[in-house]
Design an enzyme around this catalytic site. Structure first.
Site, PDB file in Angstrom:
ATOM      1  N   PRO A   1      -5.928   0.295   3.893  1.00 25.56           N
ATOM      2  CA  PRO A   1      -5.164   1.454   3.412  1.00 25.56           C
ATOM      3  C   PRO A   1      -3.720   1.389   3.895  1.00 25.56           C
ATOM      4  O   PRO A   1      -3.458   1.041   5.047  1.00 25.56           O
ATOM      5  CB  PRO A   1      -5.907   2.631   4.026  1.00 25.56           C
ATOM      6  CG  PRO A   1      -7.310   2.135   4.187  1.00 25.56           C
ATOM      7  CD  PRO A   1      -7.182   0.682   4.547  1.00 25.56           C
ATOM      8  N   CYS A   2      -2.796   1.717   3.008  1.00 26.28           N
ATOM      9  CA  CYS A   2      -1.385   1.483   3.314  1.00 26.28           C
ATOM     10  C   CYS A   2      -0.536   2.745   3.239  1.00 26.28           C
ATOM     11  O   CYS A   2       0.687   2.660   3.210  1.00 26.28           O
ATOM     12  CB  CYS A   2      -0.808   0.451   2.346  1.00 26.28           C
ATOM     13  SG  CYS A   2      -0.973   0.935   0.611  1.00 26.28           S
ATOM     14  N   GLN A   3      -1.153   3.936   3.214  1.00 26.55           N
ATOM     15  CA  GLN A   3      -0.373   5.154   3.039  1.00 26.55           C
ATOM     16  C   GLN A   3       0.707   5.320   4.104  1.00 26.55           C
ATOM     17  O   GLN A   3       1.758   5.873   3.850  1.00 26.55           O
ATOM     18  CB  GLN A   3      -1.286   6.382   3.041  1.00 26.55           C
ATOM     19  CG  GLN A   3      -2.091   6.545   1.770  1.00 26.55           C
ATOM     20  CD  GLN A   3      -3.372   5.732   1.781  1.00 26.55           C
ATOM     21  OE1 GLN A   3      -3.607   4.946   2.683  1.00 26.55           O
ATOM     22  NE2 GLN A   3      -4.198   5.922   0.771  1.00 26.55           N
TER      23      GLN A   3
ATOM     24  N   PHE B   1       2.601   3.119   5.347  1.00 29.73           N
ATOM     25  CA  PHE B   1       3.786   2.316   5.080  1.00 29.73           C
ATOM     26  C   PHE B   1       4.334   2.535   3.690  1.00 29.73           C
ATOM     27  O   PHE B   1       5.433   2.106   3.371  1.00 29.73           O
ATOM     28  CB  PHE B   1       3.468   0.830   5.268  1.00 29.73           C
ATOM     29  CG  PHE B   1       3.342   0.445   6.709  1.00 29.73           C
ATOM     30  CD1 PHE B   1       4.467   0.171   7.456  1.00 29.73           C
ATOM     31  CD2 PHE B   1       2.107   0.401   7.322  1.00 29.73           C
ATOM     32  CE1 PHE B   1       4.375  -0.160   8.798  1.00 29.73           C
ATOM     33  CE2 PHE B   1       1.994   0.067   8.662  1.00 29.73           C
ATOM     34  CZ  PHE B   1       3.124  -0.213   9.403  1.00 29.73           C
TER      35      PHE B   1
END
Length: 355
Positions: A80-82, A84
């Site tokens: 999950p990249c929320q 960044f």
């Protein structure tokens, strides 16, 4: 859960943070076989199981013990990249703690499964983070050559401008690029969805919405390649006040696609025109789930499980399968070349042994 067999016929993968399986879809097309996936979202894990016929551990990765991970050729995944993403709302400290935990667990699986390579997909911002630098050093200490690059999906057979960071590790020393070269043939929205009926059939995820008369009037104001500024100019009387109060800003909001160009990034709320450039190139409506899946390069036979909102999230969050295929094909060629070279050395040693 019993531990899977330690090794299966080559070439095999474990997919971490797998989502619906966009990455695995591309690797499967390139000749790899998934042995296991980890995805805590129940609907996404059900979609993965429906398409790849493998067990999905639908729980947080930190709750999966080492003994459950088999040895494989590649560990792949998109944490999950929320934190960044430009859309994320984490504080720097929260982001650091969250991403550090995810990186640690990804590399834990790499250490346990001893793959020949690993592939991580994430937002481009990750490559400028201290988390990336620290974990890259960790991967190098485990014996991997690590290369990172931002790929635009449009350059690799996807009818969509979507930039994503890929981090690839190859066991041992490696010279040359681990990344695929851009394809000579580019695809556009017409290639992806022109054959689908303009009026949604309400079958196979080609499903429409029921817009209000005002919404329809708004849609009609937007030409191909246009956006909310066309609505503001033509019909200020039906333009939301918040847009009238913001004469500058994002140019993709309430945008209409163009047939002969790639789409912009397909995100999780593509069925809401106010969220991006999601109006159909010709019909006065947002794109359907099937059209979004097509633009993401999911094959029509791919099975999606869940509600409309859950499936939209799966489609928007996925690695485009054809982008994953480009990466997987490059790694497949490297593996085969390495194996051929090793076999040649082995045969030469046998000949010397019995000479």
């Amino acid at each position: 859960v019993e531990r899977l067999p330690p090794k299966a016929p080559k070439f095999t993968t474990i997919d971490l943070f797998s989502g619906a399986g966009g990455m695995s879809c591309g690797f499967d097309k390139a000749g790899f076989k998934s042995l296991l996936a980890v995805e805590m979202d129940k609907a996404a894990s059900a979609t993965y199981e429906a398409n790849f016929n493998v067990h999905v551990l639908d729980r947080p990765i930190e709750n999966v013990p080492d003994s459950w991970f088999p040895e494989v050729d590649i560990v792949i995944g998109g944490p999950p990249c929320q934190g960044f993403s430009p859309l994320g709302k984490m504080t720097p400290l929260e982001r650091h703690k969250s991403m550090n935990k995810l990186w640690q667990n990804f590399l834990r699986v790499v250490e346990v499964s001893r793959p020949r390579a690993f592939v991580i997909e994430n937002v481009p911002q990750i490559l400028k983070s201290r988390e990336f630098q620290g974990r890259k050093e960790r991967a190098v200490s485990l014996g991997y050559t690590v290369e990172a690059k931002v790929l635009n999906a449009y350059n690799h057979g996807v009818p969509q401008k979507r930039k994503r960071a890929f981090i690839i590790g190859m066991k041992g020393e490696f010279s040359g690029s681990l990344f695929p070269s851009p394809t000579k043939k580019r695809k556009n929205v017409r290639d992806a969805i022109e054959d689908l009926p303009l009026v949604p059939t309400e079958e196979d995820w080609h499903i429409g919405r029921n817009p209000t008369e005002k919404s329809l009037e708004r849609y009609k104001c937007i030409p191909p390649g246009g956006n909310r500024f066309d609505l503001m100019e033509k019909r200020p009387d039906i333009t939301p006040q918040c847009w009238l109060n913001k004469p500058t800003g994002s140019t993709d909001v309430f945008g209409r696609m163009e047939w002969d160009k790639p789409s912009l990034t397909i995100r999780t709320e593509f069925y809401k025109p106010e969220k991006g450039c999601y109006l159909h190139p010709e019909a006065h409506r947002p794109i359907t789930h099937r059209e979004a899946a097509r633009i993401q390069t999911f094959p029509d036979e791919f099975v999606f499980v869940g509600s409309k909102i859950q499936v939209a999230r799966q489609i928007g969050n996925a690695v485009p399968p054809d982008l994953a295929y480009a990466v997987a094909s490059r790694l497949m060629r490297i593996f085969k070349k390495q194996d051929k070279a090793e076999e040649a050395v082995r045969q030469e040693e046998l000949q010397l042994q019995f000479a």
